[in-house]
Design a protein around this motif. Structure first.
Motif, mmCIF file in Angstrom:
data_model
loop_
_atom_site.group_PDB
_atom_site.id
_atom_site.type_symbol
_atom_site.label_atom_id
_atom_site.label_comp_id
_atom_site.label_asym_id
_atom_site.label_seq_id
_atom_site.Cartn_x
_atom_site.Cartn_y
_atom_site.Cartn_z
ATOM 1 N N CYS A 15 -2.656 6.638 -0.782
ATOM 2 C CA CYS A 15 -2.937 6.466 -2.208
ATOM 3 C C CYS A 15 -4.119 5.522 -2.422
ATOM 4 O O CYS A 15 -4.961 5.740 -3.307
ATOM 5 N N ILE A 16 -4.214 4.472 -1.612
ATOM 6 C CA ILE A 16 -5.320 3.515 -1.743
ATOM 7 C C ILE A 16 -6.659 4.190 -1.464
ATOM 8 O O ILE A 16 -7.636 4.009 -2.198
ATOM 9 N N VAL A 17 -6.706 5.005 -0.402
ATOM 10 C CA VAL A 17 -7.959 5.695 -0.053
ATOM 11 C C VAL A 17 -8.343 6.694 -1.138
ATOM 12 O O VAL A 17 -9.509 6.782 -1.547
ATOM 13 N N GLU A 18 -7.356 7.450 -1.616
ATOM 14 C CA GLU A 18 -7.650 8.478 -2.631
ATOM 15 C C GLU A 18 -8.103 7.861 -3.950
ATOM 16 O O GLU A 18 -8.994 8.389 -4.625
ATOM 17 N N LYS A 19 -7.483 6.741 -4.343
ATOM 18 C CA LYS A 19 -7.863 6.098 -5.601
ATOM 19 C C LYS A 19 -9.285 5.563 -5.556
ATOM 20 O O LYS A 19 -9.936 5.412 -6.601
ATOM 21 N N ALA A 20 -9.788 5.273 -4.358
ATOM 22 C CA ALA A 20 -11.152 4.752 -4.219
ATOM 23 C C ALA A 20 -12.203 5.852 -4.342
ATOM 24 O O ALA A 20 -13.394 5.558 -4.484
ATOM 25 N N GLU A 21 -11.792 7.112 -4.288
ATOM 26 C CA GLU A 21 -12.739 8.228 -4.378
ATOM 27 C C GLU A 21 -13.155 8.474 -5.824
ATOM 28 O O GLU A 21 -12.455 8.098 -6.763
ATOM 29 N N THR A 22 -14.293 9.141 -5.974
ATOM 30 C CA THR A 22 -14.765 9.473 -7.321
ATOM 31 C C THR A 22 -13.999 10.681 -7.846
ATOM 32 O O THR A 22 -13.569 11.550 -7.073
#
Length: 645
Positions: free
Chosen positions: A568-575
């Motif tokens: 979730c942390i990695v995905e939330k950092a995406e545009t």
């Protein structure tokens, strides 16, 4: 825990209409709370129920496909006092939106019953001649009979007087244990009026006749009254008692009252040499009852006794062999999945199998309880197998999917109301199971998990069951291979297929799970998807969406938590643009898989699939090094099978 799959779609206008309807009712109840009951027009009430009953009868088909909606989040406990400890109250003493604690209201039905999908209502009269509307919400059936229709005289424990969803003043019962049918009404099938002129033989004969006509509640009541007469007449009628217990055991099996069926069967044992055939039958019924409860060691013991008394009975030998198969499954986790799947193809979704849970243990997890491995397990290995405590398929008459408005968070959700109803009925029939279910997590603690018996029946908090199902139920999928009615909106079935698995309910969520479930009918098979070490918590994904926004919204709405795992942390950092591009490619890949049969796949199709897989891979950055890339899973599975062929 796992979500059930919604098959109801509402527009924003419909959603807001439902919300406003319940908000308005709750505000009116709040404004009127404590006010004295207004005495209505008895004749007008009778005319209304007659008119509504007529309309309801001619629109049955339409009602079955209509959207049922009700409010939740304003729970109240069922009465936990004995009927004899309650003080009488009359209709004229009732106050609006009030639970009249420690009181009991005696009423007689004086009008037809309006039977709707989610509740039934009628008009009742007290001893003073006053009349009032009376409804039973959702849990309105007992042994297939509508409770209001199957009797005429009722005792309402701690009566709740409020407003109906349509705004009418009404007596309302939400907990089945809060209504008791009076034995003075001879037409009630669950109760047979005692008569000084009837003999034990007459009760037995009438019970046998009712059994022959498949009127199981009446057969049960006649056998019960006969047994009551036997106890008052003493041992002179001992043989009658054996016969009545044995016959009632048969009825209880048919009604799925396994607790009482086993007790009755054992009570019918004579131990006499000249009654070996009858004792053999009694042991068989005790074995069937134990089998129905999943008590396979006990079932085998009773069936072996049957076999001892009837050594040439082929059914007895086959039954013992079947129990030995269940015990092997329970001990080793070795199942004949080929046979199970063949049964599903033949339309038998309720699998006869034992649970295998020796690899797991319930323990303390972060913020609650979870399921933990007792030994190391490799990818693909079976972690556990469990048969559903209760399952209802969308194509069954018991199925009911409803919309609920929860006043606690102002949200509207899809609820498997039919599963809630089925679980409550199963617990009413088998009180020994109550504590297992009530120990599961819910937002509303209710009465806790302790079994409470009052007036010869268990006290079940239906609001507690609703919250347990909301947090722990799983979608089952179709009833059997080739059946797409369970939860398939395209086939115009609005009722979803759902089930409750007790042990699996302790599984916690992870977006990077180490286990994956497969459901075969009402049998759940949980396998490891990566190495699982001893004492490691076993997790699975509550929501498999590859889109972080969809997944986060589902987790928050249904289970009330926000996930903060590495994925979730990695995905939330995406545009948002990158996530949108990945979603479009995933949709394209899904459409490709649907259009292209993996059997005999052409080279050009394989090349296109590889290109799609690479394009999806290109949307993932280095942060995904040790994390799953779920958007590409479907196309990767297709490629793996196509190239292996």
């Amino acid at each position: 825990m796992s979500p059930t799959q919604s098959t109801i779609f509402l527009t924003a206008e419909e959603t807001e209409r439902i919300r406003n309807t319940f908000r308005s009712r709750l505000q009116r109840c709040k404004d009127l709370a404590g006010q004295s009951r207004f005495s209505g027009d008895s004749k007008a009430s009778m005319r209304q129920v007659a008119a509504v009953s007529f309309i309801a009868d001619i629109t049955t088909a339409q009602r079955q496909d209509s959207i049922v909606a009700f409010a939740v989040g304003c729970p109240y406990p069922p009465c936990t006092l004995l009927l004899c400890d309650l003080q009488p109250i009359q209709l004229c003493d009732l106050r609006m939106d009030t639970h009249h604690r420690s009181r009991v209201l005696s009423v007689r039905r004086v009008a037809p019953v309006v039977k709707l999908v989610a509740f039934s209502w009628t008009v009742v009269q007290d001893s003073s001649g006053e009349t009032e509307r009376f409804e039973i919400s959702l849990h309105k059936l007992r042994y297939g009979y509508d409770i209001l229709e199957s009797g005429s005289v009722f005792e309402i424990k701690e009566p709740y007087f409020t407003l109906s969803d349509e705004g009418h003043s009404t007596l309302r019962v939400d907990h089945p244990s809060d209504i008791i049918q009076s034995s003075s009404a001879s037409e009630i099938p669950q109760e047979i009026e005692a008569s000084s002129t009837k003999t034990t033989q007459m009760y037995k004969d009438e019970g046998n006749a009712a059994l022959k006509n498949r009127d199981l509640p009446r057969a049960h009541a006649n056998y019960t009254q006969g047994l009551h007469l036997v106890t008052t007449n003493g041992s002179a009628q001992e043989d009658f008692a054996y016969d009545l217990f044995r016959n009632r055991a048969h009825v209880n099996l048919a009604l799925h009252r396994f607790d009482e069926a086993k007790t009755d069967a054992l009570a019918s044992l004579t131990g006499r040499e000249d009654k070996k055939a009858l004792d053999s039958k009694a042991y068989f019924r005790a074995g069937c009852a134990a089998h129905g409860m999943g008590e396979f060691h006990e079932a085998r013991r009773y069936l072996q006794e049957q076999q001892r008394l009837a050594p040439y009975d082929k059914l007895a030998a086959a039954s013992v062999k079947e129990m030995e198969s269940r015990l092997r499954e329970q001990a080793t986790g070795a199942y004949n999945f080929k046979k199970i799947k063949a049964g599903l193809l033949n339309g038998r979704p309720r699998v006869d199998a034992a649970k295998f849970t020796s690899n797991v243990a319930i323990g303390e997890s972060c913020g609650g309880r979870g399921l933990f491995a007792k030994r190391r397990m490799d990818p693909g290995e079976i972690i556990m197998v469990e048969k559903a405590f209760c399952a209802v398929w969308g194509n069954e008459a018991e199925a009911l999917t409803a919309m609920t408005y929860d006043v606690r968070d102002d949200r509207i959700r899809v609820s498997p109301a039919g599963l809630c109803r089925a679980i409550v009925e199963k617990l009413q029939n088998n009180p020994s199971l109550v504590e297992k279910v009530m120990d599961l997590y819910s937002d509303y603690p209710g009465l806790g998990k302790q079994l409470i018996i009052r007036d010869a029946g268990p006290v079940i908090d239906t609001f507690q069951i609703h919250d347990i199902v909301a947090r722990n139920a799983f979608a089952t999928g179709p009833a059997y291979s080739g059946d797409h009615r369970g939860g398939d909106a395209e086939n115009n079935n609005m009722h979803e297929s759902t089930g409750l698995w007790i042990t699996a309910s302790y599984l916690n969520h992870s977006c990077v799970p180490n286990a994956k479930r497969e459901i075969l009918g009402d049998l759940m098979v949980l396998r490891a998807t990566q190495p699982v070490n001893a004492s490691e918590e076993i997790t699975h994904s509550y929501d498999g969406s590859s889109d972080i926004e969809e997944r986060s919204a589902a987790l928050l709405k249904t289970w009330g938590f926000a996930c903060s795992c590495a994925l979730c942390i990695v995905e939330k950092a995406e545009t948002p643009a990158l996530r949108k591009k990945r979603q479009q490619l995933e949709n394209e890949a899904s459409a490709f898989v649907e259009r292209n049969d993996v059997i005999g796949a052409k080279r050009v199709s394989i090349v296109k699939a590889r290109r799609l897989a690479r394009a999806i891979d290109d949307t993932y950055n280095e942060g995904y090094k040790d994390l799953p890339r779920s958007a590409r899973q479907g196309i990767q599975d297709w490629l793996a099978e196509a190239t292996s062929r």
